[in-house]
Write a protein that holds these residues in place. Sequence first.
Motif, PDB file in Angstrom:
ATOM      1  N   ARG A  56      12.164 -44.886  11.830  1.00  0.00           N
ATOM      2  CA  ARG A  56      13.446 -45.323  12.380  1.00  0.00           C
ATOM      3  C   ARG A  56      13.243 -46.410  13.438  1.00  0.00           C
ATOM      4  NH1 ARG A  56      15.118 -40.747  14.184  1.00  0.00           N
ATOM      5  NH2 ARG A  56      14.565 -41.122  16.338  1.00  0.00           N
ATOM      6  N   THR A  57      12.277 -46.222  14.337  1.00  0.00           N
ATOM      7  CA  THR A  57      12.007 -47.201  15.393  1.00  0.00           C
ATOM      8  C   THR A  57      11.542 -48.528  14.804  1.00  0.00           C
ATOM      9  OG1 THR A  57      11.413 -45.413  16.905  1.00  0.00           O
ATOM     10  CG2 THR A  57      10.646 -47.630  17.483  1.00  0.00           C
ATOM     11  N   GLU A  58      10.651 -48.473  13.814  1.00  0.00           N
ATOM     12  CA  GLU A  58      10.159 -49.702  13.175  1.00  0.00           C
ATOM     13  C   GLU A  58      11.297 -50.448  12.477  1.00  0.00           C
ATOM     14  OE1 GLU A  58       7.354 -51.068   9.464  1.00  0.00           O
ATOM     15  OE2 GLU A  58       6.788 -49.225  10.529  1.00  0.00           O
ATOM     16  N   LEU A  59      12.141 -49.714  11.746  1.00  0.00           N
ATOM     17  CA  LEU A  59      13.249 -50.358  11.043  1.00  0.00           C
ATOM     18  C   LEU A  59      14.255 -50.938  12.033  1.00  0.00           C
ATOM     19  CD1 LEU A  59      14.575 -51.090   8.350  1.00  0.00           C
ATOM     20  CD2 LEU A  59      15.754 -48.883   8.434  1.00  0.00           C
ATOM     21  N   GLU A  60      14.578 -50.215  13.094  1.00  0.00           N
ATOM     22  CA  GLU A  60      15.529 -50.717  14.096  1.00  0.00           C
ATOM     23  C   GLU A  60      15.018 -52.001  14.739  1.00  0.00           C
ATOM     24  OE1 GLU A  60      16.060 -47.258  16.577  1.00  0.00           O
ATOM     25  OE2 GLU A  60      17.741 -46.535  15.349  1.00  0.00           O
ATOM     26  N   SER A  61      13.714 -52.089  14.955  1.00  0.00           N
ATOM     27  CA  SER A  61      13.120 -53.305  15.508  1.00  0.00           C
ATOM     28  C   SER A  61      13.294 -54.482  14.548  1.00  0.00           C
ATOM     29  CB  SER A  61      11.632 -53.061  15.792  1.00  0.00           C
ATOM     30  OG  SER A  61      11.008 -54.251  16.167  1.00  0.00           O
ATOM     31  N   ILE A  88      15.591 -54.751  12.157  1.00  0.00           N
ATOM     32  CA  ILE A  88      17.028 -55.050  12.048  1.00  0.00           C
ATOM     33  C   ILE A  88      17.471 -55.913  13.228  1.00  0.00           C
ATOM     34  CG2 ILE A  88      19.347 -54.017  12.167  1.00  0.00           C
ATOM     35  CD1 ILE A  88      18.157 -51.603  10.580  1.00  0.00           C
ATOM     36  N   ALA A  89      16.997 -55.584  14.428  1.00  0.00           N
ATOM     37  CA  ALA A  89      17.400 -56.319  15.634  1.00  0.00           C
ATOM     38  C   ALA A  89      17.009 -57.793  15.574  1.00  0.00           C
ATOM     39  CB  ALA A  89      16.788 -55.667  16.872  1.00  0.00           C
ATOM     40  N   SER A  90      15.941 -58.111  14.843  1.00  0.00           N
ATOM     41  CA  SER A  90      15.455 -59.494  14.823  1.00  0.00           C
ATOM     42  C   SER A  90      15.768 -60.249  13.524  1.00  0.00           C
ATOM     43  CB  SER A  90      13.943 -59.507  15.056  1.00  0.00           C
ATOM     44  OG  SER A  90      13.273 -58.851  13.998  1.00  0.00           O
ATOM     45  N   ASP A  91      16.510 -59.640  12.597  1.00  0.00           N
ATOM     46  CA  ASP A  91      16.759 -60.271  11.294  1.00  0.00           C
ATOM     47  C   ASP A  91      18.243 -60.186  10.934  1.00  0.00           C
ATOM     48  OD1 ASP A  91      16.960 -60.861   8.525  1.00  0.00           O
ATOM     49  OD2 ASP A  91      14.907 -60.192   8.169  1.00  0.00           O
ATOM     50  N   SER A  92      18.936 -61.333  10.993  1.00  0.00           N
ATOM     51  CA  SER A  92      20.390 -61.338  10.736  1.00  0.00           C
ATOM     52  C   SER A  92      20.715 -60.934   9.293  1.00  0.00           C
ATOM     53  CB  SER A  92      20.991 -62.706  11.052  1.00  0.00           C
ATOM     54  OG  SER A  92      20.442 -63.693  10.208  1.00  0.00           O
ATOM     55  N   VAL A 137      22.615 -53.941   6.392  1.00  0.00           N
ATOM     56  CA  VAL A 137      22.951 -52.633   6.968  1.00  0.00           C
ATOM     57  C   VAL A 137      24.459 -52.419   6.912  1.00  0.00           C
ATOM     58  CG1 VAL A 137      23.015 -51.281   9.114  1.00  0.00           C
ATOM     59  CG2 VAL A 137      20.906 -52.426   8.428  1.00  0.00           C
ATOM     60  N   GLU A 138      25.247 -53.444   7.247  1.00  0.00           N
ATOM     61  CA  GLU A 138      26.709 -53.321   7.198  1.00  0.00           C
ATOM     62  C   GLU A 138      27.195 -53.074   5.769  1.00  0.00           C
ATOM     63  OE1 GLU A 138      28.779 -52.999   9.809  1.00  0.00           O
ATOM     64  OE2 GLU A 138      26.883 -52.992  10.905  1.00  0.00           O
ATOM     65  N   VAL A 139      26.586 -53.766   4.818  1.00  0.00           N
ATOM     66  CA  VAL A 139      26.966 -53.600   3.413  1.00  0.00           C
ATOM     67  C   VAL A 139      26.659 -52.186   2.940  1.00  0.00           C
ATOM     68  CG1 VAL A 139      26.322 -54.318   1.074  1.00  0.00           C
ATOM     69  CG2 VAL A 139      26.822 -56.038   2.800  1.00  0.00           C
ATOM     70  N   VAL A 140      25.469 -51.694   3.256  1.00  0.00           N
ATOM     71  CA  VAL A 140      25.077 -50.346   2.828  1.00  0.00           C
ATOM     72  C   VAL A 140      25.990 -49.303   3.476  1.00  0.00           C
ATOM     73  CG1 VAL A 140      23.216 -48.636   2.807  1.00  0.00           C
ATOM     74  CG2 VAL A 140      22.696 -51.035   2.369  1.00  0.00           C
ATOM     75  N   LYS A 141      26.363 -49.516   4.747  1.00  0.00           N
ATOM     76  CA  LYS A 141      27.317 -48.607   5.408  1.00  0.00           C
ATOM     77  C   LYS A 141      28.602 -48.542   4.599  1.00  0.00           C
ATOM     78  CE  LYS A 141      26.248 -49.108  10.304  1.00  0.00           C
ATOM     79  NZ  LYS A 141      26.691 -49.714  11.567  1.00  0.00           N
TER      80      LYS A 141
END
Length: 196
Positions: free
Chosen positions: A24-29, A31-35, A41-45
Amino acid sequence: MSLTEKYFETIAAYLQGLLNAEERTELESRIASDSTLQALVEVVKGWLDEIDVGQYSGVEPSVHALLSRQLKEIKAADKNSRWQRGITTYDSKLLPVPEGVRPATVDVRRIKMQVGDWQMDLSLYPVSVNSYEVIGQILDCDIDETLTVTLKGRGPVLTSEANRFHLFQFPRVATGKQTLKIKQGRRIIAVVDLEI
């Protein structure tokens, strides 16, 4: 970063709370740096809200087909920043109708798209073998002036003026690839690619 189906599966697991703390921490990192990843992430939500997680294995091939379309739309959106691009979040042609939605008596196709901060809902009603009536609504739109919606495919450009609720209609649209443009005055503010 190359967006693959594996990333899609990882994001789906992340949103369902199935990743361990390190993953989770690796993925969140990332996500934070890749538009592009943020958009995914918004689409999958969006599609997770539309299907029951327990149904996932039964619709997995359809989800992957929708993912493929979404990845193309996200890449197209990244290439052109002059206007907002639509990203499909749900298409009843691929995924089952959500729980609690009464099926129509005719074969209506429903499409939901994310267009910047707005959502757009489309309903396609069969008119003939090769055409549909298209009724749409732009949601969460705070523009008070009239929006014009155009649809361009094989034939002439079709135009509809959205009403004060941002509803628009095209009585007869030919099947095939279409480009829907939303205009505020003469300025294009959003573009959506459709396959009708």
